[in-house]
Write an enzyme that holds these catalytic residues in place. Structure first.
Site, PDB file in Angstrom:
ATOM      1  N   ILE A 147       0.348   7.261   8.198  1.00  0.00           N
ATOM      2  CA  ILE A 147      -0.946   7.191   7.878  1.00  0.00           C
ATOM      3  C   ILE A 147      -1.919   7.388   8.975  1.00  0.00           C
ATOM      4  CG2 ILE A 147      -2.546   5.360   7.128  1.00  0.00           C
ATOM      5  CD1 ILE A 147      -0.244   4.126   5.408  1.00  0.00           C
ATOM      6  N   VAL A 225      -6.900  -1.379   8.196  1.00  0.00           N
ATOM      7  CA  VAL A 225      -6.272  -0.844   7.046  1.00  0.00           C
ATOM      8  C   VAL A 225      -4.923  -1.231   7.020  1.00  0.00           C
ATOM      9  CG1 VAL A 225      -8.260   0.772   6.242  1.00  0.00           C
ATOM     10  CG2 VAL A 225      -6.489   1.458   7.694  1.00  0.00           C
ATOM     11  N   ARG A 227      -2.648  -4.664   8.198  1.00  0.00           N
ATOM     12  CA  ARG A 227      -2.222  -5.894   7.471  1.00  0.00           C
ATOM     13  C   ARG A 227      -3.160  -6.973   8.072  1.00  0.00           C
ATOM     14  NH1 ARG A 227       0.213  -5.455   2.779  1.00  0.00           N
ATOM     15  NH2 ARG A 227       2.349  -4.273   2.921  1.00  0.00           N
ATOM     16  N   ASP A 251     -10.325  -3.787   5.130  1.00  0.00           N
ATOM     17  CA  ASP A 251      -9.638  -3.763   3.657  1.00  0.00           C
ATOM     18  C   ASP A 251      -8.800  -4.774   3.478  1.00  0.00           C
ATOM     19  OD1 ASP A 251      -9.489  -2.094   1.398  1.00  0.00           O
ATOM     20  OD2 ASP A 251      -7.315  -1.802   1.904  1.00  0.00           O
ATOM     21  N   GLU A 256      -5.510 -13.371   1.420  1.00  0.00           N
ATOM     22  CA  GLU A 256      -6.172 -12.440   0.257  1.00  0.00           C
ATOM     23  C   GLU A 256      -5.964 -13.270  -0.959  1.00  0.00           C
ATOM     24  OE1 GLU A 256      -4.703  -8.377   0.513  1.00  0.00           O
ATOM     25  OE2 GLU A 256      -5.522  -8.131   2.697  1.00  0.00           O
ATOM     26  N   HIS A 275      -8.688  -4.720  -0.414  1.00  0.00           N
ATOM     27  CA  HIS A 275      -7.125  -4.302  -0.179  1.00  0.00           C
ATOM     28  C   HIS A 275      -7.174  -3.263  -1.280  1.00  0.00           C
ATOM     29  CE1 HIS A 275      -3.118  -5.549   1.262  1.00  0.00           C
ATOM     30  NE2 HIS A 275      -3.103  -4.106   1.034  1.00  0.00           N
TER      31      HIS A 275
END
Lengths: 315, 315
Positions: A147, A225, A227, A251, A256, A275
């Site tokens: 990524i 983006v 954790r 994000d 969460e 997320h």
């Protein structure tokens, strides 16, 4: 061999798995005291999987449907000799596109002018020449895996200088430079964008804390983006309030869903997404391709073909 | 030769112009009945320029500080033999980056989730797999000049198919295909993104009207970074309300500033920016480079070097 499906395999996908030989797909609603003892493999993870982990001595392969696996009992897998594979790789394109969306929204004045929108204020003259382009900017990306590399490739295309930060500091394509963890903070301090895509491990928990943000002399935009728990949320909020950071694109969050009491919801210089950066319409199809490859290999050789997780490292 | 400066030349820039020979820079606050009759050239445009246009028989060269020149009395320039140059080209990078920001904000669920933010709703599960990436999407770009080409180049990088629409339909770099005006609506109807960057001329006024939007069977996102009056605003609002369009990214409007009574301010599926997409911090420096080149040429040859506007065509 019985595989528990916790990620809604389509009928077509189930048929394709059956073609591998003696594969029986069990849906969670059909799980009972008898068949839960006989599960060999799991696709996905939820409370049903925890049950099976306890109940089935035959469980030897788990294919997660996510890239990060920090929410799974890895040490128990290790004890029981269970092979775990993730779907790392399929998130690279969607997540890197989300990062570019964040970055450009800040650069091009979209965040600033959105803050004036509730009052219907036309702030063109104030914002127009404060805008910038990505050319000759610097982005420091913590994490140089699939990524991180996809993010770097896109930023380089826009003319941004890319600095990667990894444990080893080894060169990676699309990074102008890769440095080791201990140099990361120093590089970030002078950057325009600081982007986190590290996996969550004991070493990365609260990596982005008050000490880190205090160093940010160039007031970068911070993007997470990776954790949520890699960030000390209160330190992030303080850094945004005190303009140590020009803004943030987030994000993922320490808890969460983000609690309604969080000040982040109401901060003008923050883009929030729930997320979703890794999601895209073809996700199910691309994750299945990995499951299929790995299950085929596992049946033949007892090993997976791709994306095996190092259970000690946690990714 | 006297040049009226309506775009805040820096001291350094004025010194550089003086180096061209007998160049005297007049600031608007120093304009009076005497010197306004002796102005040879103007940099920029505002009410002072209108005065000088009437007062000075010597006025022969105007360097605009914008790309579009639809707000200037072009036919009067033509009558008086005044040469007009624009700064077309310098907007390509900033405007194309803004377009990518809009496009990715829709693709990656940022617009949808922002709509849930005032109520602090965490809509991850609803949005995550509705998101998409730009790969294999189609964008139809009306206008294949510098800016259209820069937009196409960026979209192609993301794997989007690019269709250009121009008067002539001639091939242009970074477009998979270029079609003529009469085929544009048909291509747009099936696209994911419809992007306007056409200059404003009698032919493009209200080009995007009810008839156009009624054809949009694929519910594209409509983006306008060209000129506001190319769009029939009420038709656009209706198309958004009726989901003929999935959304809109708008930097320009029929009347600017956008009136407070416009429903566009409050539409969740619209990104608004106040005519800022062409702005960036180095704008003044890059526009000056064009002025300098053109003034040098004009002094020597009576003609400009680059970016001469065709006064009949209007761009």
């Amino acid at each position: 061999m019985k595989i528990l499906d916790l990620f809604n395999l389509t009928e077509q996908q189930q048929t394709k798995l059956a073609g591998l030989g003696d594969v029986q797909v069990i849906e969670p609603q059909d799980l009972n005291d008898n068949n839960s003892k006989e599960i060999d493999a799991i696709y996905g993870w939820d409370a049903h999987a925890e049950e099976v982990l306890t109940a089935s001595p035959k469980l030897k392969f788990i294919q997660s449907n996510s890239a990060g696996v920090d929410y799974m009992p890895l040490s128990e897998f290790q004890k029981k000799g269970i092979i775990l594979a993730n779907v790392s790789g399929i998130h690279a394109e969607p997540i890197s596109e989300t990062v570019i969306a964040y970055v450009l929204s800040f650069a091009r004045g979209i965040v600033t002018t959105a803050a004036a929108r509730p009052d219907k204020r036309w702030v063109g003259d104030q914002v127009r020449m404060q805008n910038y382009t990505l050319k000759n900017r610097t982005a420091v990306i913590f994490g140089t895996g699939h990524i991180g590399e996809a993010i770097a490739e896109k930023l380089q295309f826009f003319g941004t200088r890319t600095v990667g930060v990894s444990r080893h500091g080894n060169p990676v394509a699309h990074f102008d430079e890769v440095v080791t963890d201990d140099q990361g903070t120093d590089r970030a301090a002078k950057a325009d964008f600081v982007i986190n895509i590290m996996p969550l491990t004991p070493a990365t928990k609260h990596f982005f804390n008050k000490e880190f943000f205090d160093e940010m002399i160039n007031h970068p935009v911070f993007i997470n983006v990776g954790r949520g728990p890699s960030v000390d949320t209160q330190a992030l909020i303080d850094a945004l309030d005190q303009y140590k950071l020009a803004g943030a694109g987030l994000d993922v969050f320490e808890s969460e869903p983000l609690e309604k009491s969080s000040p982040l919801w109401e901060m003008d210089n923050v883009i929030l997404t729930p997320h979703i950066s890794g999601g895209f319409q073809e996700y199910g199809a691309e994750a299945f391709d990995i499951l299929y490859k790995n299950l085929a290999s596992f049946i033949q050789t007892g090993e997976v073909a791709v994306n095996k997780v190092d259970l000690s490292a946690g990714y």
